[in-house]
Scaffold this active site. Structure first.
Site, short mmCIF file in Angstrom:
data_model
loop_
_atom_site.label_atom_id
_atom_site.label_comp_id
_atom_site.label_asym_id
_atom_site.label_seq_id
_atom_site.Cartn_x
_atom_site.Cartn_y
_atom_site.Cartn_z
N HIS A 1 0.84 -1.19 0.00
CA HIS A 1 0.00 0.00 0.00
C HIS A 1 0.88 1.25 0.00
O HIS A 1 2.07 1.20 0.31
CB HIS A 1 -0.91 0.02 1.23
CG HIS A 1 -0.16 0.24 2.50
ND1 HIS A 1 0.65 -0.72 3.07
CD2 HIS A 1 -0.08 1.33 3.33
CE1 HIS A 1 1.19 -0.26 4.17
NE2 HIS A 1 0.78 0.99 4.35
N ASP B 1 0.69 5.06 1.82
CA ASP B 1 -0.05 5.73 2.89
C ASP B 1 -0.88 6.87 2.31
O ASP B 1 -0.34 7.74 1.62
CB ASP B 1 0.93 6.30 3.93
CG ASP B 1 1.69 5.21 4.67
OD1 ASP B 1 1.18 4.07 4.71
OD2 ASP B 1 2.78 5.51 5.19
N HIS C 1 4.83 0.10 -0.09
CA HIS C 1 5.59 -0.59 0.93
C HIS C 1 4.70 -1.60 1.65
O HIS C 1 3.48 -1.61 1.47
CB HIS C 1 6.22 0.40 1.93
CG HIS C 1 5.24 1.32 2.59
ND1 HIS C 1 4.66 2.40 1.95
CD2 HIS C 1 4.72 1.34 3.85
CE1 HIS C 1 3.85 3.04 2.77
NE2 HIS C 1 3.86 2.41 3.94
N ARG D 1 7.06 -8.31 16.37
CA ARG D 1 7.62 -7.04 15.90
C ARG D 1 6.64 -5.93 16.25
O ARG D 1 5.42 -6.11 16.13
CB ARG D 1 7.84 -7.07 14.39
CG ARG D 1 8.29 -5.72 13.81
CD ARG D 1 8.49 -5.77 12.31
NE ARG D 1 8.88 -4.47 11.80
CZ ARG D 1 8.10 -3.66 11.10
NH1 ARG D 1 6.86 -4.03 10.82
NH2 ARG D 1 8.54 -2.48 10.68
#
Length: 428
Positions: free
Chosen positions: A261, A263, A317, A327
């Site tokens: 996607h 942002d 990304h 994470r």
């Protein structure tokens, strides 16, 4: 900071393997008449993950991506006599892929550590406790367990907690119920015992807002419109803070922590923990950006791409997961004030660079991504097409005037209008 001592004394629970009876609604063979529940404490141990989390073959992750060497910009130098080099590096990166890192940013390392510790504490709570902050349909804030309520396929292997932030002018403090907005959110949604969390994230968001304005000075100089143009534009902002938690997955080669996607926001300031997992699509391949505890990863979003008239790139990304270690990351999404009109400065529009996108407001784009479109690599193009098809004018209040003004859709370059297709499979 006393608040940090308060939180640091709180124990963080460790998840335990599930019992058989716990697997009914979250395991790979759950009853499909019931909604899928993403309970990370249970699913992290599953060797056969639910099919809803398995991505198509062509979108499955490459877990060992080559490193992307993004510029490392020293903000201390930018404020000093070495600013030209910082301006050049930022401009080159933003024209190519929109990613760079900043160091010597002035944000207290203790505050960053406490913000990460709060992430650990919140996401290792029982699911029923986290669900008290459950995100409601059509809203951008709250707790989301893999967005199982919004989508039914290509689900991300993650949990998030998002909340709104607006800076408080010194002469007119914008309090909710007598408290700053972030503090009020945690108390109102999760209870008085979460007031320490609210204090930490209020301070963290204040620091991120200040940092984002310094970065806007850098970007303004890189685009040749002056140090203050974009800083002034974002001085007041209606931004979003998101806490991301990616549990271990026993089949990390089949799923994604966050799908591909761009942002939709203006600027993202990301702090990663030491685990790593961020990947950027550059030169037709996925490349990784390794974490640095002393640095923030900065990337351009769709709204700033529109403000730059397409000169700076909002890059595709995603995030990958692993089978051993959770994470976590802290993402501050800088956004304009809700009803401020987004359009580029006149200096960035000329015969060689015609307008690429129509005028719009952040509230309209946010509503589009929450109710009409799953954010992906074509969000801004799809939104622009949707605007042109569904309205000829938008009524907004401009910052220069207290009166209501009408913003009419402007001509768009013909190259933009060709071949627009709504793609699917992205993420938030």
């Amino acid at each position: 900071m006393a608040i940090m001592d308060c939180i640091s004394s709180a124990p963080i629970p460790s998840p335990s393997p599930p019992s058989k009876k716990d697997e009914d609604c979250s395991g790979p063979h759950h009853n499909h008449d019931q909604p899928l529940i993403f309970d990370a404490a249970r699913l992290r141990y599953e060797t056969n993950i639910p099919v809803q989390f398995i991505w198509p073959e062509e979108e499955k992750p490459s877990l060992k991506a080559e490193e992307l060497l993004v510029p490392l910009i020293d903000l201390q130098c930018f404020l000093g006599e070495s600013s030209d080099e910082a301006v050049r590096l930022a401009g080159e990166a933003c024209r190519k892929h929109g990613f760079f890192q900043v160091i010597n940013h002035g944000v207290d390392a203790r505050l960053i550590n406490e913000a990460h510790r709060c992430v650990d504490y919140f996401f290792t709570m029982p699911l029923t406790e986290k669900m008290r902050a459950q995100r409601k349909p059509g809203e951008s804030c709250g707790y989301a367990s893999s967005f199982t309520g919004r989508f039914s396929s290509k689900l991300p292997w993650k949990e998030t907690l998002s909340f709104q932030y607006s800076p408080s002018p010194q002469d007119d403090l914008q309090f909710h119920n007598g408290r700053p907005v972030v503090e009020d959110y945690f108390i109102n949604v999760l209870g008085d015992s979460f007031h320490p969390f609210g204090v930490v994230y209020q301070q963290y968001c204040d620091a991120m807002s200040s940092l984002s304005l310094r970065i806007m000075e850098l970007l303004g100089l890189s685009l040749g419109v002056g140090r203050m143009h974009f800083r002034d534009f974002f001085q007041g902002n209606d931004s979003i803070m998101r806490l991301n938690y990616y549990p271990p997955c026993q089949k990390p080669d089949l799923t994604l922590g966050t799908g591909p996607h761009c942002d939709p926001t203006s600027l993202t300031i990301l702090h990663q923990d030491s685990v790593g997992g961020l990947q950027v699509f550059v030169d037709d391949e996925w490349r990784s950006i390794s974490p640095r505890t002393d640095a923030f990863v900065i990337n351009i979003g769709d709204t700033f791409m529109a403000l730059s008239n397409g000169r700076f790139k909002s890059c595709l990304h995603r995030a990958v997961v692993n089978n051993e270690t959770p994470r976590k990351s802290l993402a501050f999404f800088l956004c304009p004030e809700m009803e401020k009109v987004v359009n580029p400065p006149s200096r960035l529009v000329d015969g060689q660079h015609p307008r690429k996108y129509p005028d719009f407001t952040w509230s309209a784009l946010l509503d589009f991504t929450q109710k009409h479109y799953r954010a992906d690599m074509k969000t801004l193009d799809a939104f622009s097409k949707w605007l042109l098809e569904n309205q000829t004018s938008t009524t907004t209040t401009t910052p220069e005037s207290a009166t209501t003004a009408t913003t009419t859709a402007i001509p768009i370059s013909s190259s933009f209008c060709r071949g627009l297709q709504k793609t699917t499979g992205g993420n938030e």
